[in-house]
Write a protein that holds these residues in place. Structure first.
Motif, PDB file in Angstrom:
ATOM      1  N   ARG A 110      26.510  59.084   8.924  1.00 43.88           N
ATOM      2  CA  ARG A 110      26.191  59.060  10.355  1.00 43.88           C
ATOM      3  C   ARG A 110      26.754  57.854  11.103  1.00 43.88           C
ATOM      4  O   ARG A 110      26.310  57.525  12.187  1.00 43.88           O
ATOM      5  CB  ARG A 110      24.676  59.131  10.580  1.00 43.88           C
ATOM      6  N   ARG A 111      27.752  57.188  10.531  1.00 42.88           N
ATOM      7  CA  ARG A 111      28.351  56.043  11.222  1.00 42.88           C
ATOM      8  C   ARG A 111      29.450  56.507  12.163  1.00 42.88           C
ATOM      9  O   ARG A 111      30.066  57.545  11.964  1.00 42.88           O
ATOM     10  CB  ARG A 111      28.908  55.038  10.216  1.00 42.88           C
ATOM     11  N   SER A 112      29.715  55.707  13.175  1.00 47.45           N
ATOM     12  CA  SER A 112      30.742  56.017  14.160  1.00 47.45           C
ATOM     13  C   SER A 112      32.080  55.433  13.741  1.00 47.45           C
ATOM     14  O   SER A 112      32.140  54.424  13.042  1.00 47.45           O
ATOM     15  CB  SER A 112      30.362  55.429  15.521  1.00 47.45           C
ATOM     16  N   THR A 113      33.148  56.061  14.184  1.00 45.11           N
ATOM     17  CA  THR A 113      34.489  55.524  13.998  1.00 45.11           C
ATOM     18  C   THR A 113      35.001  55.099  15.362  1.00 45.11           C
ATOM     19  O   THR A 113      35.000  55.881  16.304  1.00 45.11           O
ATOM     20  CB  THR A 113      35.437  56.570  13.391  1.00 45.11           C
ATOM     21  N   SER A 114      35.403  53.846  15.460  1.00 41.37           N
ATOM     22  CA  SER A 114      35.913  53.332  16.725  1.00 41.37           C
ATOM     23  C   SER A 114      37.399  53.052  16.583  1.00 41.37           C
ATOM     24  O   SER A 114      37.886  52.730  15.499  1.00 41.37           O
ATOM     25  CB  SER A 114      35.163  52.063  17.131  1.00 41.37           C
ATOM     26  N   ARG A 115      38.118  53.206  17.687  1.00 40.69           N
ATOM     27  CA  ARG A 115      39.561  53.015  17.637  1.00 40.69           C
ATOM     28  C   ARG A 115      40.089  52.564  18.984  1.00 40.69           C
ATOM     29  O   ARG A 115      39.490  52.834  20.017  1.00 40.69           O
ATOM     30  CB  ARG A 115      40.256  54.299  17.191  1.00 40.69           C
ATOM     31  N   TYR A 116      41.206  51.850  18.935  1.00 38.04           N
ATOM     32  CA  TYR A 116      41.916  51.489  20.156  1.00 38.04           C
ATOM     33  C   TYR A 116      43.396  51.366  19.848  1.00 38.04           C
ATOM     34  O   TYR A 116      43.807  51.216  18.688  1.00 38.04           O
ATOM     35  CB  TYR A 116      41.385  50.190  20.784  1.00 38.04           C
ATOM     36  N   CYS A 117      44.204  51.450  20.886  1.00 38.74           N
ATOM     37  CA  CYS A 117      45.633  51.185  20.767  1.00 38.74           C
ATOM     38  C   CYS A 117      46.079  50.483  22.048  1.00 38.74           C
ATOM     39  O   CYS A 117      45.580  50.759  23.137  1.00 38.74           O
ATOM     40  CB  CYS A 117      46.434  52.459  20.510  1.00 38.74           C
ATOM     41  N   ILE A 118      47.018  49.548  21.904  1.00 34.70           N
ATOM     42  CA  ILE A 118      47.475  48.740  23.027  1.00 34.70           C
ATOM     43  C   ILE A 118      48.992  48.845  23.130  1.00 34.70           C
ATOM     44  O   ILE A 118      49.705  48.702  22.137  1.00 34.70           O
ATOM     45  CB  ILE A 118      47.032  47.274  22.864  1.00 34.70           C
ATOM     46  N   PHE A 119      49.450  49.083  24.344  1.00 41.70           N
ATOM     47  CA  PHE A 119      50.873  49.207  24.645  1.00 41.70           C
ATOM     48  C   PHE A 119      51.315  48.036  25.507  1.00 41.70           C
ATOM     49  O   PHE A 119      50.615  47.638  26.438  1.00 41.70           O
ATOM     50  CB  PHE A 119      51.146  50.498  25.421  1.00 41.70           C
ATOM     51  N   VAL A 120      52.482  47.485  25.205  1.00 49.66           N
ATOM     52  CA  VAL A 120      53.166  46.541  26.081  1.00 49.66           C
ATOM     53  C   VAL A 120      54.425  47.256  26.515  1.00 49.66           C
ATOM     54  O   VAL A 120      55.287  47.564  25.690  1.00 49.66           O
ATOM     55  CB  VAL A 120      53.492  45.214  25.375  1.00 49.66           C
ATOM     56  N   GLY A 121      54.506  47.547  27.812  1.00 54.87           N
ATOM     57  CA  GLY A 121      55.560  48.433  28.290  1.00 54.87           C
ATOM     58  C   GLY A 121      55.264  49.825  27.754  1.00 54.87           C
ATOM     59  O   GLY A 121      54.146  50.313  27.831  1.00 54.87           O
ATOM     60  N   ASP A 122      56.253  50.452  27.162  1.00 53.02           N
ATOM     61  CA  ASP A 122      56.056  51.762  26.550  1.00 53.02           C
ATOM     62  C   ASP A 122      55.939  51.680  25.033  1.00 53.02           C
ATOM     63  O   ASP A 122      55.959  52.691  24.349  1.00 53.02           O
ATOM     64  CB  ASP A 122      57.225  52.691  26.924  1.00 53.02           C
ATOM     65  N   ASN A 123      55.815  50.462  24.505  1.00 52.83           N
ATOM     66  CA  ASN A 123      55.790  50.258  23.062  1.00 52.83           C
ATOM     67  C   ASN A 123      54.380  49.976  22.564  1.00 52.83           C
ATOM     68  O   ASN A 123      53.673  49.128  23.094  1.00 52.83           O
ATOM     69  CB  ASN A 123      56.692  49.083  22.678  1.00 52.83           C
TER      70      ASN A 123
END
Length: 177
Positions: A110-123
């Protein structure tokens, strides 16, 4: 697996893998080698990161269901041999971050999965997908934790670019799903 049919997605998003299964266990060393190779491959093929992190959770006691999921990832790779990480020069230094958390995403604990992604420009320059250590009491708590992690990473990236004397456009955009 040269003669296998390819599939459209690396993992079935609606199917939840469990720790225990009705099926028999598989050879752990074979499973660990396959998952290890997929982890290495996911460094340049970011679209595999989530699927590989799911099968990696069962590395110590894999069942047939888990091995079938690994085979599905391999069948997906057969369809996408030319996809990989590509950095290109942009005319802008806009920083954007995308965050998401699935509350109670794991069926087994019952744990959550957290995620993120970061772009500089289109990369794409940084990303993270992690199962939380404790169970969140609400979806708001799970989202808040992930937004906090995303903001911390954005601040670190902004300071790094400042130290490198790389000018950035403001404001930094944060998208929450």
């Amino acid at each position: 697996m040269f003669g296998c049919k390819h599939v459209a997605t690396p993992i079935d998003l609606n199917h939840k893998l469990r720790c225990s299964s009705q099926r028999a266990t598989v050879e752990a060393i074979k499973y660990q080698r396959l998952v290890g190779k997929l982890i290495y491959l996911s460094h340049t093929r970011l679209y595999l990161t989530f699927a590989v992190s799911v099968v990696n959770q069962f590395i110590h006691s894999p069942y047939e269901e888990h091995l079938e999921t690994v085979y599905r990832i391999l069948r997906y790779l057969k369809k996408t041999p030319d996809k990989c990480l590509l950095f290109k020069k942009d005319n802008h230094m806009r920083i954007e971050a995308f965050t998401n958390a699935d509350w109670v995403g794991s069926v087994s604990d019952r744990r959550s999965t957290s995620r993120y992604c970061i772009f500089v420009g289109d990369n794409l320059v940084t990303w993270r997908s992690k199962m939380e250590a404790v169970v969140a009491r609400s979806s708001v708590e799970a989202e808040f934790k992930e937004v906090t992690q995303g903001i911390c990473e954005l601040l670190w990236l902004k300071m790094l670019l400042k130290e490198l004397r790389i000018p950035t456009e403001t404001p930094i955009r944060l998208y929450i799903r």
